[in-house]
Design a protein around this motif. Structure first.
Motif, PDB file in Angstrom:
ATOM      1  N   TYR A 157       0.223   1.060   3.621  1.00  0.00           N
ATOM      2  CA  TYR A 157       0.834   2.374   3.850  1.00  0.00           C
ATOM      3  C   TYR A 157       1.372   2.952   2.542  1.00  0.00           C
ATOM      4  O   TYR A 157       1.142   4.129   2.223  1.00  0.00           O
ATOM      5  N   ASP A 158       2.092   2.135   1.779  1.00  0.00           N
ATOM      6  CA  ASP A 158       2.597   2.586   0.475  1.00  0.00           C
ATOM      7  C   ASP A 158       1.449   2.993  -0.445  1.00  0.00           C
ATOM      8  O   ASP A 158       1.558   3.958  -1.209  1.00  0.00           O
ATOM      9  N   PHE A 159       0.354   2.241  -0.358  1.00  0.00           N
ATOM     10  CA  PHE A 159      -0.801   2.566  -1.205  1.00  0.00           C
ATOM     11  C   PHE A 159      -1.443   3.876  -0.763  1.00  0.00           C
ATOM     12  O   PHE A 159      -1.905   4.662  -1.588  1.00  0.00           O
ATOM     13  N   LEU A 160      -1.454   4.125   0.543  1.00  0.00           N
ATOM     14  CA  LEU A 160      -1.957   5.401   1.065  1.00  0.00           C
ATOM     15  C   LEU A 160      -1.140   6.563   0.506  1.00  0.00           C
ATOM     16  O   LEU A 160      -1.694   7.578   0.064  1.00  0.00           O
ATOM     17  N   LEU A 161       0.187   6.426   0.522  1.00  0.00           N
ATOM     18  CA  LEU A 161       1.045   7.476  -0.028  1.00  0.00           C
ATOM     19  C   LEU A 161       0.826   7.637  -1.525  1.00  0.00           C
ATOM     20  O   LEU A 161       0.896   8.758  -2.060  1.00  0.00           O
ATOM     21  N   LEU A 162       0.553   6.529  -2.204  1.00  0.00           N
ATOM     22  CA  LEU A 162       0.268   6.582  -3.638  1.00  0.00           C
ATOM     23  C   LEU A 162      -0.999   7.387  -3.899  1.00  0.00           C
ATOM     24  O   LEU A 162      -1.040   8.222  -4.817  1.00  0.00           O
ATOM     25  N   ARG A 163      -2.028   7.167  -3.098  1.00  0.00           N
ATOM     26  CA  ARG A 163      -3.277   7.926  -3.236  1.00  0.00           C
ATOM     27  C   ARG A 163      -3.020   9.416  -3.039  1.00  0.00           C
ATOM     28  O   ARG A 163      -3.534  10.254  -3.792  1.00  0.00           O
TER      29      ARG A 163
END
Length: 464
Positions: free
Chosen positions: A392-398
């Protein structure tokens, strides 16, 4: 904050005789034994009482002068590792390339190293303990010498300060004290030769510049771009350790800028460097936001994992590779998985990422596709996944880097805080129905008939 220091320019000048140090008294450097761990001071005192020279040295002295609380404590001594082992039953000898002793006090480890000499001055009788390869890189460094010898073979002047706990004097064999005052990182000796001996010194210069907010002295900085390619000869396992020190110390974004400035980033992460050329704005935004996130977590004493960092560093090249595979006719999901395998395989040739981090990295990537599939009970299953938070954090990073995910990050943000009924409504609002699994039809058991004499046999082909 830098401790108030006396004027170093009068006393800490480079000496013609490197064996004659500048001796600084307590009122001049303003350090005391209380600035260091009790165990490290006790190790030094005990070695002195046993008849050896012993001093606190390196980063603990440097950081104390800067007003930074040291985390690690090193002792330099005239005792050999075997003699240290005899003196301390709670110690063990480690290393082959650099043999030294670790003295254990519960969780605290005091590293004790024997004075080493400058290789250029060693004679042939020491050739079995000291060796260089064809490029000049040090293969072994177990040639022992005096404290003056030891100071000259250390990397930077700021790390060549020796503190005597018995009289609280500092011994400076170069310009270390003055360079700390000037906030300069300066190599001891000829910079090019020192980098040839150990190319990792280039990474150490970057790390200290980022961590301490120091400038790299001109002659120390000049050869780095020309010699950056030497990092390819460093074992991948050693580079992995150095990368963790570079990016997990709370100064990752500044480190990233310096690595790119000195052309070292492309030697560590060639795929990411290539992505920076293809899509400079989006890739730079993704990496920079990842480093900012890491720095924030470190400053807040929150855990950080190399898996998330490697996921960000390799994601831009992974998406390009997956796109090429799709264009060749591969289905999107297998294309993503194959691209992940390829970019990780290529990266570990340069930096040996262990499986305990490469496997979670792949899971973070795999979940990016699964996060789009939310019908039925899938969203709840994903929410319970052990890697969901990282994914999820990586999704927000993208998304922060400008990647369009059709509002997927906002959906998952709301879903986590929603009640059960609200979650069902959110899933139903997506429209469509979850695809049902097609069950294989049951195979009927064959009926075995009993043949009579009037029936043709199984091998019969009919009447003749």
């Amino acid at each position: 904050m830098l401790k108030k220091l006396f004027n170093p320019f009068r006393r800490s000048r480079q000496r013609k005789d490197p064996q004659q140090p500048t001796v600084l008294n307590a009122h001049e450097h303003q350090l005391s034994t209380a600035d260091f761990s009790r165990n490290s001071a006790n190790v030094a005192v005990r070695l002195q009482h046993a008849g050896f020279e012993a001093y606190l040295v390196g980063g603990c002295v440097r950081d104390s002068l800067l007003g930074i609380t040291p985390k690690d404590f090193d002792v330099a001594t005239s005792a050999t590792p075997e003699q240290v082992r005899q003196e301390f039953r709670n110690s063990r000898i480690i290393g082959r390339r650099f043999k030294l002793a670790h003295v254990h006090f519960g969780r605290e480890i005091i590293e004790v190293a024997t004075f080493r000499s400058d290789h250029s001055q060693t004679d042939k009788s020491n050739s079995d303990r000291s060796a260089h390869d064809a490029s000049g890189r040090i293969l072994r460094d177990n040639v022992y010498g005096t404290m003056g010898d030891d100071a000259q073979r250390r990397d930077f002047t700021m790390n060549a300060l020796y503190f005597d706990v018995s009289n609280e004097k500092v011994y400076d064999y170069s310009t270390g004290f003055a360079d700390i005052k000037r906030r300069l990182i300066r190599l001891i000796g000829d910079p090019e030769q020192r980098y040839l001996e150990d190319p990792v010194r280039m990474l150490r210069a970057i790390r200290f510049a980022a961590k301490l907010d120091f400038n790299i002295e001109d002659s120390t900085a000049e050869p780095i771009r020309r010699l950056a390619h030497l990092l390819r000869d460093i074992p991948a396992a050693r580079l992995y350790d150095e990368v963790l020190k570079l990016f997990l110390n709370g100064y990752a974004e500044r480190t990233y800028d310096l690595l790119r400035e000195y052309h070292l980033f492309e030697q560590l992460f060639p795929a990411a460097a290539d992505a920076l050329k293809r899509q400079p704005e989006r890739t730079d935004a993704l990496l920079r936001n990842a480093f900012k996130n890491t720095d924030t977590r470190v400053s807040n004493n929150r855990p950080v994992t190399p898996a998330f960092l490697f996921a960000a560093l390799l994601w831009p090249s992974l998406t390009v590779r997956a796109s090429h595979l799709e264009n060749d006719g591969m289905h999107p999901l297998p294309a993503l998985q194959e691209a992940a395998h390829q970019v990780l395989f290529e990266q570990v040739q340069r930096i040996a990422v262990p499986k305990r981090f490469s496997v979670p990295t792949r899971e973070i990537w795999d979940l990016q596709d699964r996060l789009t599939r939310r019908m039925g009970r899938r969203a709840d299953v994903l929410l319970a996944h052990p890697r969901f938070r990282a994914a999820y954090d990586f999704l927000l990073l993208r998304e922060s880097a400008g990647e369009d995910t059709q509002g997927l990050g906002q959906w998952w943000t709301e879903y986590q805080d929603a009640s059960d009924s609200q979650r069902r409504a959110m899933v139903n609002a997506l429209g469509g129905k979850p695809r049902k699994r097609r069950r294989k039809p049951r195979m009927k058991k064959p009926v075995h008939k009993t043949h009579t004499g009037d029936s043709p046999s199984d091998n019969s082909s009919g009447p003749h």
